[in-house]
Each structure stands twice: as C-alpha cells, then as structure tokens.
Design an enzyme around this catalytic site. Sequence first.
Site, PDB file in Angstrom:
ATOM      1  N   GLY A  97      -3.423   3.542   7.817  1.00 20.94           N
ATOM      2  CA  GLY A  97      -2.524   2.398   7.904  1.00 20.94           C
ATOM      3  C   GLY A  97      -2.080   2.227   9.351  1.00 20.94           C
ATOM      4  O   GLY A  97      -2.405   3.041  10.218  1.00 20.94           O
ATOM      5  N   MET A 109     -11.901   4.761  -1.330  1.00 19.83           N
ATOM      6  CA  MET A 109     -12.628   4.988  -0.076  1.00 19.83           C
ATOM      7  C   MET A 109     -13.234   6.390  -0.177  1.00 19.83           C
ATOM      8  O   MET A 109     -12.727   7.366   0.401  1.00 19.83           O
ATOM      9  CB  MET A 109     -11.674   4.865   1.129  1.00 19.83           C
ATOM     10  N   MET A 111      -8.571   8.276  -0.441  1.00 18.95           N
ATOM     11  CA  MET A 111      -9.487   8.636   0.651  1.00 18.95           C
ATOM     12  C   MET A 111      -9.954  10.077   0.463  1.00 18.95           C
ATOM     13  O   MET A 111      -9.146  10.951   0.147  1.00 18.95           O
ATOM     14  CB  MET A 111      -8.752   8.513   1.994  1.00 18.95           C
ATOM     15  N   ASP A 128      -6.758  -6.603   3.569  1.00 16.42           N
ATOM     16  CA  ASP A 128      -6.150  -5.278   3.599  1.00 16.42           C
ATOM     17  C   ASP A 128      -6.302  -4.669   4.992  1.00 16.42           C
ATOM     18  O   ASP A 128      -7.412  -4.399   5.436  1.00 16.42           O
ATOM     19  CB  ASP A 128      -6.874  -4.407   2.554  1.00 16.42           C
ATOM     20  N   GLY A 129      -5.130  -4.539   5.668  1.00 23.21           N
ATOM     21  CA  GLY A 129      -5.170  -3.865   6.972  1.00 23.21           C
ATOM     22  C   GLY A 129      -4.547  -4.732   8.055  1.00 23.21           C
ATOM     23  O   GLY A 129      -5.095  -5.795   8.373  1.00 23.21           O
ATOM     24  N   HIS A 148      -0.812  -1.108  -4.528  1.00 21.66           N
ATOM     25  CA  HIS A 148      -2.142  -0.776  -3.966  1.00 21.66           C
ATOM     26  C   HIS A 148      -2.174   0.720  -3.657  1.00 21.66           C
ATOM     27  O   HIS A 148      -1.312   1.232  -2.931  1.00 21.66           O
ATOM     28  CB  HIS A 148      -2.349  -1.591  -2.689  1.00 21.66           C
ATOM     29  N   ASP A 204      -4.327   3.693  -2.086  1.00 24.41           N
ATOM     30  CA  ASP A 204      -5.468   4.002  -1.204  1.00 24.41           C
ATOM     31  C   ASP A 204      -5.937   5.431  -1.424  1.00 24.41           C
ATOM     32  O   ASP A 204      -5.222   6.377  -1.112  1.00 24.41           O
ATOM     33  CB  ASP A 204      -5.037   3.819   0.262  1.00 24.41           C
ATOM     34  N   HIS A 229      -7.921   1.471  -4.589  1.00 24.54           N
ATOM     35  CA  HIS A 229      -8.942   1.189  -3.573  1.00 24.54           C
ATOM     36  C   HIS A 229      -9.635   2.506  -3.261  1.00 24.54           C
ATOM     37  O   HIS A 229      -9.058   3.388  -2.606  1.00 24.54           O
ATOM     38  CB  HIS A 229      -8.233   0.604  -2.340  1.00 24.54           C
ATOM     39  N   SER A 257       0.849  -1.197   0.000  1.00 25.50           N
ATOM     40  CA  SER A 257       0.000   0.000   0.000  1.00 25.50           C
ATOM     41  C   SER A 257       0.883   1.245   0.000  1.00 25.50           C
ATOM     42  O   SER A 257       1.640   1.492   0.946  1.00 25.50           O
ATOM     43  CB  SER A 257      -0.888   0.019   1.250  1.00 25.50           C
ATOM     44  N   GLY A 315      -9.315   3.785   6.523  1.00 25.75           N
ATOM     45  CA  GLY A 315      -9.012   5.191   6.806  1.00 25.75           C
ATOM     46  C   GLY A 315      -7.572   5.439   7.172  1.00 25.75           C
ATOM     47  O   GLY A 315      -7.037   6.514   6.899  1.00 25.75           O
ATOM     48  N   MET A 342     -11.846  -5.901   4.247  1.00 22.31           N
ATOM     49  CA  MET A 342     -11.047  -5.033   5.115  1.00 22.31           C
ATOM     50  C   MET A 342     -10.824  -5.738   6.448  1.00 22.31           C
ATOM     51  O   MET A 342     -11.783  -6.204   7.079  1.00 22.31           O
ATOM     52  CB  MET A 342     -11.751  -3.699   5.337  1.00 22.31           C
TER      53      MET A 342
HETATM   54  C1  DX5 Z   1      -6.698   1.426   5.088  1.00 25.06           C
HETATM   55  C2  DX5 Z   1      -6.133   1.037   3.716  1.00 25.06           C
HETATM   56  C3  DX5 Z   1      -5.083  -0.030   3.832  1.00 25.06           C
HETATM   57  C4  DX5 Z   1      -3.887   0.386   4.701  1.00 25.06           C
HETATM   58  C5  DX5 Z   1      -2.978  -0.784   4.928  1.00 25.06           C
HETATM   59  O1  DX5 Z   1      -7.866   2.191   4.909  1.00 25.06           O
HETATM   60  O2  DX5 Z   1      -7.139   0.560   2.860  1.00 25.06           O
HETATM   61  O3  DX5 Z   1      -4.629  -0.363   2.514  1.00 25.06           O
HETATM   62  O4  DX5 Z   1      -3.192   1.417   4.046  1.00 25.06           O
HETATM   63  O5  DX5 Z   1      -1.951  -0.354   5.794  1.00 25.06           O
HETATM   64  P1  DX5 Z   1      -1.358  -1.348   6.902  1.00 25.06           P
HETATM   65  O6  DX5 Z   1      -0.801  -2.518   6.140  1.00 25.06           O
HETATM   66  O7  DX5 Z   1      -0.296  -0.526   7.590  1.00 25.06           O
HETATM   67  O8  DX5 Z   1      -2.488  -1.739   7.802  1.00 25.06           O
HETATM   68 ZN    ZN Z   2      -6.465  -0.249   0.899  1.00 22.05          ZN
END
Ligand code: DX5
Ligand code: ZN
Length: 234
Positions: free
Chosen positions: A162, A86, A55, A190-191, A51, A53, A84, A26, A160, A155
């Site tokens: 990492g 969000m 947001m 993911d997460g 990946h 993200d 992804h 990510s 939101g 998820m």
């Molecule tokens: C959270 C994201 C994830 C996150 C993963 O909303 O969708 O992709 O960045 O980060 P880690 O691996 O640190 O949990």
């Molecule tokens: Zn993600």
Amino acid sequence: MIQSRQIQSRNPWTRVAPNRAVIAPSLLAADFARLGQQIDQALAAGVEVLHVDVMDGHFVPNLSMGPGVVKSVRRYTDAPLDVHLMVTDPACYLERFAEAGADTITFHVEATDRPRELIARLRELGLGAGMVLKPATPAESLAELVGELDMVLVMTVEPGYGGQEFMSDMLDKIARLRSMLRPEQRLQVDGGINPDTARLCRQAGADVFVAGTDIFGSDDIAAAVARLREGAAP
Ligand code: DX5
Ligand code: ZN
C-alpha cells in the site's frame, strides 16, 4: 469442505446498483492491533465492501494475511469480503477463502493458465468472480474471458504494497476495459486511490474504488470516505 449446493450466492457485485460508486477500504492499511474497531469506523462511514489483500511473498514480494484473518473478520461482520489473491497458485486457495468467508475472489491473470476452471469453481461456490491485471499486462489479455466475470480489477500500482503513487498511465487501460464490459459488470481500481485519482478513474470507466492509505491513513475515516465518494461520483 463446503458443498457448493449449500451455498446461496454471496456475490456482492450483483447486489449493488450498476455504475453506483462502491468504496472498498483495503484492510492491508488498517491497524491490525485494532482491526475490528477500524472495520466499524469504515462501515459506519458507509463503505459497501471490505477489500482483503492476500500476499504470499512469491507472486508479490510481501506477506500479508491468510484465511485465518478472513475467518475472524467474517465472524466479526457480515459486510461483503472482497478477497484479492496475490499468490502464485490461486487454484489452491479458492475453497479455503470461500470456507473462511470470502464473498468474492479476484485472481491475477498472470498467476494461472486455467482461468476458466477457476471462474467455474467460484461459480460453484456461489462467490463473485473477478480477475486482475498487473500494470504491465494489457487489457487484451482478458478479451476472451471478460464476458464470464463479475468484475475486472485494474491495478493502478505494482501489486505488493500500500501507500504507492497512482500510475496515471493506467487510465487508457481502464477506458479500454470499460469498453469491453457490459454495464452491470464492475471495473475496480486499486492502488494510490484518493479523491483526485478516483475522479480520473471514474471518468475513465471505473466504479469500484479500493483505497487503503487514503482511508486508514486518515485521522477522520468518515471524512476520508466522504471525500472519496465525492471524487468517485458518476
Ligand atoms: C496492493 C494492494 C492494494 C493496496 C492499496 O498490492 O492490492 O489494495 O493495499 O493501498 P493504497 O490505497 O494505500 O495504495
Ligand atoms: Zn488489493
């Protein structure tokens, strides 16, 4: 505006062998001041997909990156970009991220009341089509749609941010969704993914593993990816 007839399929999910573990770092966890260098390190370590993200500060209480970053990353690498979304209204963004260079887009089931339209549009654009569930959303919410997707993302943290703790109560949902998918359809997690949680998710049926902190938080990205791949091995 890109014409769908100009698009050859960019769908990365049909190009990797079913069940083979896919490691997707990510970029949210990368050092944005040296994003290109971090991408190089991750690709040199053998990751298959990047990946991204996205947001919007409404669907999730955080802001991250938009089409401009995808455009720059697209110019920098030909690695598959797994976006992804969000965001509160993903329909507004499909063309913009496709035009910027996304190869596959995953949108939240909670963010639209017309998922079939979005899936159809992604197909027209030649992109991979994924849907993602927040932790509180049951697997059954995708029961009627799951056959039309290339990938489902479960998820394993609240979207939101990492760096959060893995939610082990998602393992049953992963297994349930795997039972709803054909072998060639991907199941992404993911997460909070690290070698130990990747192993648990693999045993439950996942085959695409997103990791931010575990990879870019490491001082040896190659070693971190190798450990993840070991944990994610079938
Ligand atoms: C959270 C994201 C994830 C996150 C993963 O909303 O969708 O992709 O960045 O980060 P880690 O691996 O640190 O949990
Ligand atoms: Zn993600």
